[in-house]
Design an enzyme around this catalytic site. Structure first.
Site, short mmCIF file in Angstrom:
data_model
loop_
_atom_site.label_atom_id
_atom_site.label_comp_id
_atom_site.label_asym_id
_atom_site.label_seq_id
_atom_site.Cartn_x
_atom_site.Cartn_y
_atom_site.Cartn_z
N GLN A 317 0.26 -2.12 -5.48
CA GLN A 317 -0.60 -1.38 -6.40
C GLN A 317 -1.32 -2.34 -7.36
O GLN A 317 -0.68 -3.14 -8.04
CB GLN A 317 0.21 -0.38 -7.22
N GLN A 339 -4.86 -1.56 -2.53
CA GLN A 339 -4.02 -0.39 -2.81
C GLN A 339 -4.27 0.08 -4.24
O GLN A 339 -4.21 -0.72 -5.17
CB GLN A 339 -2.54 -0.72 -2.61
N ASP A 340 -4.55 1.39 -4.39
CA ASP A 340 -4.71 2.01 -5.71
C ASP A 340 -5.91 1.45 -6.49
O ASP A 340 -5.80 1.14 -7.68
CB ASP A 340 -3.43 1.84 -6.55
N ASP A 361 -4.15 4.67 -0.54
CA ASP A 361 -4.22 5.58 -1.70
C ASP A 361 -5.26 5.11 -2.72
O ASP A 361 -5.03 5.14 -3.93
CB ASP A 361 -2.86 5.67 -2.41
N ARG A 428 -2.87 11.65 1.54
CA ARG A 428 -1.47 12.04 1.70
C ARG A 428 -0.94 12.55 0.36
O ARG A 428 -1.45 12.16 -0.70
CB ARG A 428 -0.62 10.88 2.22
#
Length: 522
Positions: A317, A339-340, A361, A428
């Site tokens: 993240q 990520q993120d 994500d 998700r």
């Protein structure tokens, strides 16, 4: 003498009983009203055991106000307790998660105060937004301990009933006939964007509009963005503070704090004005604190800037931008990470003509947020899976969700070279009531036929809401999509309209002022 003492004792007892009767709402009233909430036990306990709440409950609005006051009081009590736990932190990771919680409790109390303040204009939609944010802040506090792997010691000491009490207020404030709709869009922007802000966002020449100029070559007022933000915090007046950031790469972490309202960062364009950082969970930060730039003060705007986090996929993240700013607007900006990448943490947000890059994500959080005319680029992942979104709604009554409208979903060149071995999903379910929709958006061939990916086993598959409406492109076929209870192929325009700027973020009441073009409906 004994008789006199007896009568005095009897009088004292009767006074005590009469005070007690006046002091508390009748037990049956408390039980009845608290029974209408998702969490009746803490509601009953605190209302029955504190004289402060001794007022009659005649109607729902009385009980809502009482529930709000109770949530605020317990949040303030929990904050004091949290402060005292700092000395108990055994290492830097516990200290990092604890520090986030202190900040997040401040934000929660501010939102509860704003909702309860009789001098603050607060519609039902405003209240639901601010209460949703208050709850999200407390969830984020817990998440920090979990992602840094330090849940065993300090975190249990923070255990309290505040989240349950806020959840009760959300349930009491929710419209029994469904979520309230906001007004429509005007000229491509939600109506909460004022004409003056529109001009700022669409102006061809940023410099004349600026209050403060940042330039690395010394031609402005300051050489760093943080110096400019600090100067803006000292300016008085209610007008928007425009910080013009000239072309250059600025390696700094920037925080637009809770008290800094109506700040605008104005750049020279995507790829020209770049703000970059590399904080990450892999590097010891929480996701919340990993953001290169974070905005919490309400009314934040950005135009013509690239926000980057260069930690790379191996550091997990790593946020390029985090917004917890209510009524925040982003126009012609780029968000680059893995990520993120983009943390749409909370409140009402709008993104127009922006580019978002990432792997896992990479659009995530629990805001009520609409993306329009944006380009969403999946990159080559560290592993073999990409997920575009992870929406974080934890309570069924939060008015939050991610809506992606009239956008394009594509792969970057490095992904295209390995696309056959990578599965890319639309999203998700990060949390139990995760809510995400794609409306009239182009999906290139990178999207897996199943469309959506589970988080873990059957978690949230029947409680989430994922929808697709009139999307196009080679990845848009819904014939092989997941068969979850919460997945919907939307065929009704009225159902799809719940996720437009006009409805999801009540955009017509605030976006026109920013000058950012938007479409109110479908």
């Amino acid at each position: 003498m004994v008789l006199i003492q007896f009568f005095i004792a009897l009088l004292s007892l009767s006074l005590f009983v009469s005070r007690a009767i006046c002091r508390y709402p009748p037990a049956d009233d408390i039980k009845s009203w608290c029974g209408k909430t998702p969490h009746p036990q803490p509601c009953e306990y605190f209302l029955a055991h504190d004289s402060k709440y001794g007022r009659p409950i005649k109607q729902k609005s009385d009980f809502f106000k009482l529930s709000l006051q109770l949530a605020l009081d317990r949040a303030m009590h929990a904050q004091i307790n949290s402060y005292s736990l700092g000395s108990k932190c055994r290492n830097e990771r516990e200290k990092a998660a604890w520090a986030d919680c202190l900040e997040l409790y401040d934000y929660t109390i501010q939102k509860l105060n704003k909702t309860i303040d009789p001098n603050t204009k607060c519609s039902q939609v405003d209240a639901q937004t601010w209460l949703s944010t208050a709850l999200t802040n407390l969830e984020t506090c817990k998440t920090g301990f979990m992602e840094l792997g330090v849940t065993d010691y300090v975190m249990p000491l923070m255990s309290n009933n505040v989240s349950s009490l806020i959840s009760n207020t959300l349930a009491m404030n929710k419209d029994p006939y469904g979520e309230p709709s906001g007004p429509s869009y005007e000229e491509g922007f939600p109506s909460w964007v004022s004409p003056g802000d529109r001009k700022l966002l669409q102006s061809a020449s940023p410099a004349p509009k600026a209050n403060i100029v940042v330039a690395q070559d010394g031609s402005g007022n300051y050489k760093t963005i943080n110096e400019a933000v600090s100067a803006a915090s000292k300016r008085s007046g209610s007008e928007r503070n425009v910080i013009y950031v000239k072309t250059g790469t600025y390696k700094e972490s920037v925080n637009i704090g809770n008290k800094l309202k109506d700040i605008m960062l104005l750049g020279d364009g995507i790829g020209k004005t770049i703000i970059t950082g590399s904080n990450s969970v892999g590097g010891g930060s929480t996701t919340f604190k990993s953001a290169t730039v974070a905005a919490v003060g309400d009314g934040f705007m950005a135009r013509g800037i690239t926000f980057k986090n260069t930690a790379g996929p191996q550091n997990h993240q790593a946020v390029a931008f985090r917004s917890g700013s209510d009524l925040s607007v982003f126009y012609q900006c780029s968000f680059e990470g893995y990520q993120d990448t983009l943390y749409v943490h909370s409140q009402r947000q709008f993104y127009s003509d922006c580019d978002i890059y990432g792997t896992v994500d990479f659009i995530f959080g629990n805001a009520a947020v609409v993306f329009q005319n944006c380009n969403i680029y999946a990159r080559k992942p560290l592993n073999k899976i990409n997920t575009l979104t992870a929406q974080g709604k934890t309570d069924p009554n939060q008015n939050t969700g991610i809506s992606i409208h009239n956008c394009k979903v594509m792969g970057t060149s490095d992904l295209k070279s390995v696309q056959g071995s990578v599965k890319t999903y639309l999203g998700r379910p990060w949390q139990k009531y995760s809510r995400t929709v794609f409306l009239k958006t182009f999906f290139d061939s990178l999207i897996d036929p199943a469309g959506w990916m589970p988080w873990s086993g059957n978690f949230a598959l029947s409680t989430l809401y994922y929808g697709e409406y009139m999307n196009t492109g080679p990845g848009s076929s819904t014939s092989k999509r997941v068969k979850w209870g919460g997945y919907h192929v939307i065929t009704s325009a009225s159902e799809a309209s719940k996720f437009t700027v006009g409805s999801l973020i009540a955009g017509s009441s605030w976006l026109p002022a920013t000058g950012v073009p938007f479409t109110s409906g479908l």
